[in-house]
Each structure stands twice: as C-alpha cells, then as structure tokens.
Design a protein around this motif. Structure first.
Motif, PDB file in Angstrom:
ATOM      1  N   SER A 264     -15.527 -77.454  40.904  1.00 44.96           N
ATOM      2  CA  SER A 264     -15.369 -76.916  41.978  1.00 44.96           C
ATOM      3  C   SER A 264     -14.850 -77.742  42.795  1.00 44.96           C
ATOM      4  O   SER A 264     -14.570 -77.920  43.940  1.00 44.96           O
ATOM      5  N   VAL A 288     -10.560 -75.617  37.703  1.00 38.84           N
ATOM      6  CA  VAL A 288     -11.069 -75.370  39.497  1.00 38.84           C
ATOM      7  C   VAL A 288      -9.780 -74.229  39.538  1.00 38.84           C
ATOM      8  O   VAL A 288      -8.958 -74.661  38.908  1.00 38.84           O
ATOM      9  N   GLY A 290      -8.208 -73.298  42.889  1.00 41.39           N
ATOM     10  CA  GLY A 290      -7.572 -73.738  45.079  1.00 41.39           C
ATOM     11  C   GLY A 290      -7.089 -72.862  45.384  1.00 41.39           C
ATOM     12  O   GLY A 290      -6.685 -72.019  45.135  1.00 41.39           O
ATOM     13  N   ASP A 297     -10.474 -75.159  49.696  1.00 46.74           N
ATOM     14  CA  ASP A 297      -9.137 -75.986  48.386  1.00 46.74           C
ATOM     15  C   ASP A 297     -10.432 -76.788  49.147  1.00 46.74           C
ATOM     16  O   ASP A 297     -10.454 -77.508  49.693  1.00 46.74           O
ATOM     17  N   ARG A 299      -9.756 -78.486  45.378  1.00 44.12           N
ATOM     18  CA  ARG A 299      -8.706 -78.626  44.448  1.00 44.12           C
ATOM     19  C   ARG A 299      -8.926 -80.461  44.801  1.00 44.12           C
ATOM     20  O   ARG A 299      -8.987 -81.026  43.541  1.00 44.12           O
ATOM     21  N   ALA A 302     -12.188 -82.161  43.105  1.00 41.62           N
ATOM     22  CA  ALA A 302     -12.524 -82.072  41.665  1.00 41.62           C
ATOM     23  C   ALA A 302     -11.532 -82.631  41.206  1.00 41.62           C
ATOM     24  O   ALA A 302     -11.696 -83.812  40.044  1.00 41.62           O
ATOM     25  N   ARG A 303      -9.962 -83.079  41.370  1.00 41.70           N
ATOM     26  CA  ARG A 303      -9.986 -84.016  40.653  1.00 41.70           C
ATOM     27  C   ARG A 303      -9.931 -85.735  41.070  1.00 41.70           C
ATOM     28  O   ARG A 303     -10.310 -85.878  39.814  1.00 41.70           O
ATOM     29  N   GLU A 315      -5.450 -76.990  36.695  1.00 41.94           N
ATOM     30  CA  GLU A 315      -5.994 -76.000  37.912  1.00 41.94           C
ATOM     31  C   GLU A 315      -5.460 -75.076  38.655  1.00 41.94           C
ATOM     32  O   GLU A 315      -4.076 -74.680  37.886  1.00 41.94           O
TER      33      GLU A 315
END
Length: 635
Positions: A264, A288, A290, A297, A299, A302-303, A315
């Motif tokens: 997450s 994940v 988004g 969000d 994302r 998470a990136r 994603e």
C-alpha cells in the motif's frame, strides 16, 4: 486456503447431497479440488485451494492409515517442516503437505499437545472414531474462521456462515444481542453470529464434542501475555524485532504457487515487502491499487519502496462500482460487516489474483505496535486522572464536546473524553449507533435486549488482560476484539472470495508475544504512532514513506450516501421490509437520511451500517435480493 464443513452425530443422516450443496457454496475458497467423506458417525466436506503439494496426495478429507481418524484443515502451519522431521521417525508420510503433519501430530501427541505445538493460521477439525470424539480449533489471532451449531445428538460446522446455514435443516432467527453488537461496533463479535443457535469459535479457542456423553466444550488454549516486561535497550529491542520479523517473513514464503505482497505504501506493508525482497528468490511481485483522488492515492509511495528493493509493482486504478458489486461483497460475509473498507479490499484482492495466489500483507502492525491514537490517549489519561479531580475532568469533557469544531485538536478532545471516565469505560469507544441506541432502536428491539449491552464483551476483554498499565490493556483489547472481528474477517473474506491466500507476518506468534512484553516507555515515544516499527523500518524504507500523514484504506461512504448510493439507501431504509423488521425507530431513520442529505449533520457511518444490514437482510432473510443483483433491485 480452503473451505471445511461437516456434521458429527445423528445429523449425518441428512445425506451427502445436502452436504455437498452446502460445501459448494464455498467454491471460491477452494476451486482446485473437492472432497467428501461419509463415515459412520461423521460426514466431512472440503474445498481445496492448493498451495503446498499440488498433487492428489494433499487432498482432503485426509484419513489415518487405519481409517479411524479424519482431518479437514483450512490454513497454513508455518512450522510444519520442523514437526514433520520429528514425526517421520514414527510415521510414514504420503504427501508433502502440512495437513498430514496435523493428522500424524494428533496420532502421536494427542489433541492438547498438537495445539501447543502447531504454529500458523488455521481452522481445522479432527474426527476420532475410536473415541467417538470431535475436535476443532481456530488459530491464536483469528486469521481463519470457523462457525458451528449444536444439533440434536451432535454438531455441524463450516468455514462460512452461508455454508453452515445451508447445512442446517431449519432457518434461524436473528439474535437480538448480535444485532445490537453489530449496530454498536459495525461487526458481529465472536462467539456471537447474527443467527440464534449459530456460534463463531473465537480465536485461540478449541471445541470438543463427545458423542458418548453428548457434551460440547469450548475453551481457550492460548492467550497473549503482556508480562513480565522485557529489560533491554531500544537498540537491543530493535535488533530482536528485526530478527523476529525476518523469521516470520521467511516462514511465510513457502509456496508451490505464485506468491507476492500487498504494497500500500504504508509502514507495515512496505517493511514486509522490503524483507521479502531480501529473504526471497527473485523480485517481489507487489500489488497496489490507486485512486483518482490524490488524498487517497498511495501509489507514489508504493513506487518508492518498489524501486528501492527492485520489486515488480503491479498498479491498478481503483474505480469501484458499488451499485453493481455491493450485494456480492456483502453476501460473502454471511452476516453484516460495515467496515467501509470492505469495498476497496475486495477490489485489491481481485487485482492480486491476476498476478499471484498467495500474498503477504501488513495486517496487525497497528494493533501490535500502537498504530492508533487510543494507546497514546490511554497513557496520557492515566496521568490526567491523577492530576485533576473527577468533577473537573467531566466539566472539561463537556466543554470540549460543546466546542467540537475543526480548530480543536482531535487528541485534546480524545484526552478530555477519556479522562472523564475510567480507563475501562474509555476503551469501549463510540462507533455507529453506540451513542444513539436509546433513541434509534425501535421498542421491540430494546425490549428484546432486556438491558443487555455489547460493551460487556469489550469489558470482559479489558478485565482479562494481564497488562502492566492501561496502554497494555488497550492494545490487548484491540488485539482480541477489533482485529479479529473486523479487520481479519475483512481480509479473509475479501481474499478468499477471489481464491487468494493472505499471510500476515506481523501477526506471527513469536513476534506478537515479544512485542506485547515491550515496556510502554519503549513502545510509545511522544505522539509518534508505531514508534518502534517505524524505527525498524528506517533500516529498509525511505523516510518520506514512513513519516507522513496516514491516509488509511477507506472509501468516502458519507459522500457516496449523498451521491450515487443515495437513492438506493433511501429505497432500502424507507421501504416496507426494513420498517417491518422492527429494529429501528422509523422517525430516527428518516431524520438521519434528511440531515445527511442536507448537510446539516454527517450520519455517514450509521447510515452505512444500516445500509449494509438491509442488503444482508434482503439476501439472507427475505431472499428478495440475489448476490448477483445490482442495487437497483432494492428499489
């Protein structure tokens, strides 16, 4: 992961066909294999999601060599290889599965010793024809569910309430106490279920049924100890937590099918993913979801974690269609559960199934390491109660309540409210209809409750805790109530609905037993939530990911109920079926809808609680709403 079901005693006479129909309501929990055994006094059914030993040797129900002992098992035993090495000295093994370890472990050590040794997430049942005895157990934290009902001359059980309901010959009435608990806390707490005569085995409990005497017993076999406290420095504690979490992740990497992680971008899942990358072979397959709204969000975070550890990030943009999918989501629970994140969790599990069959997640981090404001408020309130007399504290609580506006710090309001009452009373915090029971409930429901209150379940948990202070007791209370009744139920149902197995390293037995014994002075520092877990994560996770405002995995139910769900909620809650149930005062319900729509007051949480309840009732009680129907069918 699997679905288990069965009957022992006289109820076996209903026949294999009915048992098979009830079993197959759990197809989603086990699409890979089906099994059914009719024994002399027991009938056992099984649906398999194959994770370890994909061959037919791992199929269930599993019988001992002499055919006298039978096992059905849902879950994973993380120390099964260690147990197997000991058992192989005395028993031949036909499979590579952990199921056979449980069966032979029972034969070698007996029931009590097997429970003491088995470490994992599980709900399993054993029929011993030699003793005419049935045994069942649920894991220590409550990852895997087990429902049961006593029958004339025996007992019925299943992994889901839907399957158990289909197995029993008669329809059960709604339990007023369970309904009250749901309306108060948005989930039905074990051992209750929404139906009279059906029970949920609580976490860390065992069940036995002796057909010779007809006696059914339920007993706790484990509890989480918070004392004696560890004497160690912060650095030593962090090193031990590192080693324990690493071991917990390593044990959960065993799989004969594709395995990955829910990422997450929060502290817990990021830390788990980082350690997976170090302990596993090849890049972590991370999933994940988004949102279009940047406020929800995660994302981008998470990136950062995926880039740091070379994870392959999958994603998915979440575009929920509650109008289409909410009846299906509600059906899978078998009873109402109003955590609004049942919706996004459903979709993230659906997304994960496109890539993996097993996922590791960060469940438990908040409850084990103090991720909520409640433990910090409990600590501050201990001093606050000693400093100020009770009447002054109560006056300050009334003042802060009357000044409830955005400019007043939330923690200050929480401290004033908690300090005005005892620590035990402060633990039973307000949710859904708890502040409104007297005015919101219809007279018939109030009469049926006869003065009972679901707070008794929370107070029993508080009293049972062996904590050194109120912080320990608050953590224990959440660990045995909110975590299994709501959060773990949500994860199990959402993932199993898409035939995905979810594993939670932060709920590892060794880890939680160690963490519980950490002194409050080390666990909490200032107002930093999950202080120790964040300090540990600093070794592996970018600081910008760790030290940011927590977003949470929720959906804006209040907005939905003013927007796309508004006409469906009105149709459900103003319709004749809902009124005739006699649960809620009609005027109070109309007032909530009117004030919410006009923006006079945010009734989002109570209205969502009622909306989920009525969707469930149309399905389970009336049979007028199918799981495949959209919400238009309510109108």
């Amino acid at each position: 992961m699997c679905g288990i079901i069965g009957l022992v005693g006289e109820a076996c006479g209903i026949g294999a066909e009915r048992l098979a129909r009830a079993r197959d309501l759990m197809l989603h929990r086990g699409p890979d294999q089906t099994g059914l055994r009719e024994l002399e006094e027991a009938c056992l059914g099984f649906r398999r999601l194959a994770i370890l030993d994909l061959s037919a040797a791992g199929h269930q129900p599993m019988l001992s060599a002499d055919g006298q002992v039978a096992l059905v098992f849902n879950g994973e035993i993380y120390n099964f290889q260690e147990l197997r090495r000991e058992l192989e000295l005395h028993f031949p093994f036909r499979s590579q599965s952990d199921s056979e370890v449980l069966l032979n472990g029972y034969l070698a050590w007996g029931w009590e010793e097997l429970l003491r040794r088995a470490d994992g997430m599980f709900a399993f049942a054993i029929w011993d024809a030699r003793r005419r005895s049935f045994f069942a157990a649920r894991d220590r934290v409550g990852k895997k569910p087990l429902f049961y009902a006593e029958t004339p001359g025996g007992l019925a059980f299943a992994s889901t309430l839907n399957a158990l309901s289909a197995l029993l010959p008669d329809r059960r009435a709604v339990d007023p106490a369970a309904l009250d608990a749901y309306l108060t806390y948005q989930a039905v707490p074990a051992p209750l279920t929404i139906f009279q005569g059906m029970r949920q085995l609580p976490p860390a409990h065992q069940l036995s049924c002796d057909l010779g005497t007809g006696e059914v017993k339920v007993a706790r076999y484990w509890d989480l100890p918070f004392t004696p406290k560890i004497r160690a420095s912060e650095a030593e504690v962090l090193d031990e937590l590192d080693a324990l979490l690493r071991g917990a992740v390593r044990r959960r990497l065993m799989s004969d099918v594709p395995l990955g992680a829910f990422l997450s971008g929060g502290v817990d899942s990021s830390l788990v993913t980082a350690i997976m990358a170090q302990e596993g072979a090849g890049p972590v397959q991370a999933v994940v979801v988004g949102f279009d709204d940047p406020a929800f969000d995660e994302r981008p975070h998470a990136r950062k974690v995926a880039q740091r550890w070379g994870a392959e990030l999958h994603e998915h943009l979440l575009q929920p269609d509650a109008t289409r999918d909410l009846p299906e989501i509600v059906w899978h629970y078998g009873q109402p559960l109003a955590d609004v994140s049942i919706v996004p969790t459903w979709y993230v599990a659906k997304a994960a199934r496109q890539h993996v069959t097993v996922v590791l997640n960060g469940d438990g981090g908040d409850e084990v390491f103090g991720g909520y404001a409640r433990p910090m408020v409990a600590r501050a309130a201990q001093h606050y109660r000693r400093l100020l007399p009770r009447k002054l504290r109560q006056a300050l609580a009334r003042a802060t309540h009357s000044l409830d506006r955005p400019g007043l710090p939330r923690k200050l309001r929480m401290l004033a409210e908690a300090g005005a009452v005892t620590a035990e009373q402060a633990f039973t915090y307000d949710r859904a209809f708890r502040p409104h029971r007297a005015e919101a409930y219809a007279p018939a429901l109030r009469a049926a409750l006869a003065g009972e209150h679901p707070d008794a379940l929370y107070r029993a948990a508080w009293d049972r805790a062996d904590g050194a202070d109120d912080v320990d007791r608050a953590l224990y209370g959440d660990f045995v109530t909110y975590l299994p009744d709501q959060l773990l139920a949500k994860m199990d149902v959402s993932t199993m609905a898409h035939s995905v197995e979810a594993r939670s390293p932060l709920l590892d037995r060794q880890l939680v037993e160690y963490a519980a014994r950490i002194p409050t002075s080390l666990r909490l520092k200032g107002y930093t939530t999950k202080y120790l877990l964040k300090r540990l994560a600093e070794r592996y996770v970018p600081r910008k990911v760790l030290y940011r405002r927590k977003q949470g995995f929720v959906m804006p139910a209040g907005q939905w109920l003013r927007g796309e769900l508004a006409p469906h909620a009105e149709a459900a809650l103003l319709g004749r079926p809902f009124a005739e149930r006699g649960w809620m005062d009609p005027d109070f319900t109309r007032r909530m809808l009117r004030e919410h729509q006009s923006g006079v007051r945010d009734w989002g949480q109570p209205l969502w609680t009622l909306f989920v309840l009525e969707i469930w009732a149309r399905q389970a009680l009336d049979g007028t709403l199918s799981r495949s129907d959209g919400l238009e069918a309510l109108r």
